[in-house]
Design an enzyme around this catalytic site. Structure first.
Site, mmCIF file in Angstrom:
data_model
loop_
_atom_site.group_PDB
_atom_site.id
_atom_site.type_symbol
_atom_site.label_atom_id
_atom_site.label_comp_id
_atom_site.label_asym_id
_atom_site.label_seq_id
_atom_site.Cartn_x
_atom_site.Cartn_y
_atom_site.Cartn_z
ATOM 1 N N SER A 77 0.820 -1.217 0.000
ATOM 2 C CA SER A 77 0.000 0.000 0.000
ATOM 3 C C SER A 77 0.852 1.264 0.000
ATOM 4 O O SER A 77 2.012 1.257 0.413
ATOM 5 C CB SER A 77 -0.907 0.024 1.231
ATOM 6 O OG SER A 77 -1.668 -1.149 1.306
HETATM 7 N N1 SAH Z 1 -1.035 -4.768 3.871
HETATM 8 C C1 SAH Z 1 -0.217 -5.083 2.719
HETATM 9 C C2 SAH Z 1 -0.864 -4.717 1.395
HETATM 10 C C3 SAH Z 1 -1.877 -5.696 1.086
HETATM 11 S S1 SAH Z 1 -2.466 -5.867 -0.562
HETATM 12 C C4 SAH Z 1 1.145 -4.462 2.824
HETATM 13 O O1 SAH Z 1 1.393 -3.693 3.755
HETATM 14 O O2 SAH Z 1 1.993 -4.762 1.977
HETATM 15 C C5 SAH Z 1 -3.821 -6.921 -0.126
HETATM 16 C C6 SAH Z 1 -3.446 -8.324 0.245
HETATM 17 O O3 SAH Z 1 -4.639 -8.981 0.645
HETATM 18 C C7 SAH Z 1 -2.877 -9.138 -0.908
HETATM 19 O O4 SAH Z 1 -1.630 -9.656 -0.562
HETATM 20 C C8 SAH Z 1 -3.912 -10.249 -1.102
HETATM 21 O O5 SAH Z 1 -3.351 -11.491 -1.491
HETATM 22 C C9 SAH Z 1 -4.541 -10.330 0.270
HETATM 23 N N2 SAH Z 1 -5.865 -10.949 0.310
HETATM 24 C C10 SAH Z 1 -6.895 -10.813 -0.572
HETATM 25 N N3 SAH Z 1 -7.940 -11.556 -0.177
HETATM 26 C C11 SAH Z 1 -7.583 -12.187 0.984
HETATM 27 C C12 SAH Z 1 -8.233 -13.097 1.874
HETATM 28 N N4 SAH Z 1 -9.484 -13.538 1.685
HETATM 29 N N5 SAH Z 1 -7.541 -13.521 2.960
HETATM 30 C C13 SAH Z 1 -6.278 -13.105 3.203
HETATM 31 N N6 SAH Z 1 -5.611 -12.252 2.394
HETATM 32 C C14 SAH Z 1 -6.250 -11.791 1.297
#
Ligand code: SAH
Length: 230
Positions: A77
């Site tokens: 992010s």
């Molecule tokens: N917080 C992260 C950015 C996340 S991007 C950082 O600081 O880098 C969103 C993430 O959510 C992705 O890696 C994606 O794979 C994950 N995601 C999407 N759906 C999900 C689910 N149902 N359970 C767990 N993770 C999920």
């Protein structure tokens, strides 16, 4: 004879280091200018080295205020959004926090500097494993990363004082609301996959849940189920 300039005197390693220091100062100024005022949050943003969480190809852009691609087609992010959500959670040192969407582990790292314990769930094992390694190499030992389905939360670790979802959903997953403590706060980007999304704050009390719409954002989607392929 003219004195050597800083650039001539220092090797490429020192120059890269000096550039990184400059951009880290600039980074904090940008966050302050955009309205982040909580000193503990700014300190945590200052302390966590974002360059360790981005792909090696993007190290030079680690302190620019933008989202960047990571493995599995996901993103780390934008720093402002990380700082903003962290600030809006209203964290206390004794809190236990659940994060859904570990991704690179960066948001979890920032949270870990501010609270007692962080549990973070990621559906891609590749990302979960890498985030675990990065967090361990920095000594952030109050974070537990779980490869699993964020829609289910972590019932065996509940209740959580704060929940932060870092992927966008149409509706707040019911299991997460259940695992939120009374007086707990959950932040989640809500909205369609390719349409307008807003960060929504849900505050749970004995009499019900209060819902506030905060800022417009753009997140990757919260997908159902654990990723099987990676
Ligand atoms: N917080 C992260 C950015 C996340 S991007 C950082 O600081 O880098 C969103 C993430 O959510 C992705 O890696 C994606 O794979 C994950 N995601 C999407 N759906 C999900 C689910 N149902 N359970 C767990 N993770 C999920």
């Amino acid at each position: 004879m003219a004195k050597p300039t800083a650039d001539e005197r220092d090797g490429p390693g020192e120059r890269a280091e000096a550039n990184r220091e400059n951009s880290r100062m600039e980074f904090l100024l940008t966050l302050k200018r955009r309205g982040i005022g909580d000193r503990a949050v700014l300190r945590a943003m200052d302390e966590v080295p974002r360059d360790r969480f981005v792909e090696p190809a993007f190290t030079d852009s680690a302190y620019v205020d933008q989202a960047l691609p990571i493995a599995c087609g996901q993103t780390i992010s934008q720093p402002y959004v990380v700082a903003y959500m962290t600030e809006q959670l209203g964290l206390r040192p004794q809190h236990k926090v659940l994060e859904i969407g570990t991704g690179s582990g960066y948001q979890a790292a920032v949270l870990s500097r501010l609270v007692r314990e962080v549990v973070s769930i990621e559906r891609y094992r590749t990302l979960a494993d890498r985030a675990k390694e990065t967090l361990a190499s920095l000594g952030y030992d109050n974070v537990t990363v779980i490869a699993g389905d964020g829609f289910a939360g972590a019932p065996d670790r509940a209740p959580f004082d704060r929940i932060i979802v870092t992927a966008a959903a149409e509706q707040p997953p019911p299991a997460l609301l259940e695992q939120l403590a009374t007086d707990g706060v959950m932040l989640i980007p809500l909205g369609p996959q390719n349409g307008p999304q807003n960060i929504v704050r849900l505050t749970k009390s004995l009499t019900g849940t209060v819902r506030e719409t905060l800022i417009p954002v753009r997140f990757v989607p919260l997908l159902p189920g654990r990723a099987l392929e990676l």
